[in-house]
Design an enzyme around this catalytic site. Sequence first.
Site, PDB file in Angstrom:
ATOM      1  N   ASN A   1      39.791  42.443  34.041  1.00 52.06           N
ATOM      2  CA  ASN A   1      38.518  42.984  34.510  1.00 52.06           C
ATOM      3  C   ASN A   1      37.455  42.754  33.440  1.00 52.06           C
ATOM      4  O   ASN A   1      37.758  42.306  32.333  1.00 52.06           O
ATOM      5  CB  ASN A   1      38.645  44.496  34.746  1.00 52.06           C
TER       6      ASN A   1
ATOM      7  N   TYR B   1      50.670  42.720  43.158  1.00 49.30           N
ATOM      8  CA  TYR B   1      49.831  41.547  43.438  1.00 49.30           C
ATOM      9  C   TYR B   1      50.553  40.510  44.271  1.00 49.30           C
ATOM     10  O   TYR B   1      50.054  40.056  45.304  1.00 49.30           O
ATOM     11  CB  TYR B   1      49.289  40.954  42.134  1.00 49.30           C
TER      12      TYR B   1
ATOM     13  N   HIS C   1      39.214  44.152  45.489  1.00 50.52           N
ATOM     14  CA  HIS C   1      38.678  42.860  45.027  1.00 50.52           C
ATOM     15  C   HIS C   1      38.436  41.902  46.200  1.00 50.52           C
ATOM     16  O   HIS C   1      38.647  40.689  46.072  1.00 50.52           O
ATOM     17  CB  HIS C   1      39.614  42.203  44.004  1.00 50.52           C
TER      18      HIS C   1
END
Length: 487
Positions: A129, A339, A56
């Site tokens: 997403n 993350y 990303h």
Amino acid sequence: MSNEKKKLTTASGAPVGDNQNSITAGHRGPILIQDVHLLEKLAHFNRERVPERVVHAKGGGAHGYFEVTNDISKYTKASFLNEVGKRTPMFIRFSTVAGEIGSADTVRDPRGFAIKFYTEEGNYDLVGNNTPIFFIRDAIKFPDFIHTQKRNPKTHLKDPNAVWDFWSLSPESLHQITYLHGDRGIPATWRHMNGYGSHTFKWVNDQGEAFWVKYHFISEQGVKGLGEDLAEKLAGENPDYHIEDLYNAIENGDYPAWKLYVQIMPYEDAKTYKWDPFDVTKVWSQKDYPRIEVGRMVLDRNPENYFAEVEQAAFSPGNFVPGIEASPDKMLQGRLFGYSDAHRYRIGANHQQLPINRPINEVNNNQYDGQMRYTNGTGSVNYEPNSYDTEPKEDPASKTSPFEVYGEADSVPYDHEDHYTQAGDLFRLMEQDEKERTIKAFVNHMAPVEKDEIKLRQISHFYKADRELGEKIAKGLGLAVPEEVKQ
Ligand code: NDP
């Protein structure tokens, strides 16, 4: 007000006398090390980049708000969802997945749809997403999967052989790759795509009752694909096409909006539903769990500074608020760690103190110090338990709800191995012209694969999902569906 012009300064605030000529020994002489303005300027320039996201990396973002339009408080006690008309500020980042930070926007790839809600009870991040499903369902496969999407370690080229080798040996990917090679695989713009939480999450109401939930953000602009020919042309002419589209729409006051719906599954249903509800490669049929309206998201403000607000935005599926919790989805469980860990490496241990990431409510904990710490707690107590009533205390009402577990600790696969029904259902719901475009996209993507063994393995998966899909792709590749699969 003073008429004096704003002065150019060094980072320490001293006025700069000359920003065009360095200080040299004599007219033609070498530069003197005492030109500290020059030294600072060059040194800071070398440090302008933080590591780009491994996935990303290329994206854009916008600010907006979320407004509740339907009372769903019987399912969750999340404070930002508990009153019709309530508005919560939010920030969203859209992105591609595999390409580097300067890569083209209009490639065939899933799009990140990461939202940060700045609620009164902390930030809630929904890091989704534009697809309701994912390629794999256990985080242990993620680094290998992403290696196949990135560059070959020897040639530094994108590698269709690696892509299809991995996918053909990971048939749980079939549903997502069918979605990806359909028209939605290259969205016309970020405004023209839906967003999905993809994973199953847990909602808990104020009575302590738990529900399983899936999120669907449905675009009010409609869902539109770009088409492969235009996408390829734009990738050359304007690689930042999607960033530009969103920026201009908001600048022109044409604020994009999405309606949020959820599918709610009663807690006990998870034990008997025909699909494992914690398998992110599968959807829940809307016939079984219809969508329930929750609210509306509107994007109405562009960032003032790309680096500060978009590049440094740090989303984590682990940023929950009371009333919203994790499910046992094995892909989600890995992301809960991955993350925040990526942001600690990329931006630093104190990334949550940056303006784009900091919550709107007060933060009280015993995390102190570290690089680039902006504020610490006040006073002299930075430990727990302590004897001081004035210090922040736990809130038992915010404990996560209990979750029963059973079985043995072991490395085991999911028990559902039907990777074909839902992928086939998706292909069959496409109009004939989209079916043909999907087949063409598959054939083009698979054609460079070196080994027939890989192609035939993948063709067998397609055939098991849908005969037309398998047969037409085989034909396009100059191959035939293996006889043993036809029986
Ligand atoms: P439904 O007929 O109730 O729902 C099908 C959904 O498919 C629609 O709501 C739409 O989702 C989506 N869809 C429609 N056309 C396309 C397309 N060309 N490409 C991709 N998605 C499309 O059936 P089920 O819920 O029983 O699902 C059947 C199949 O639909 C599934 O196997 C899955 O592949 C696909 N699907 C299901 C979703 C779900 O959450 N149940 C979501 C998306 C796809 P939307 O309104 O979100 O655009």
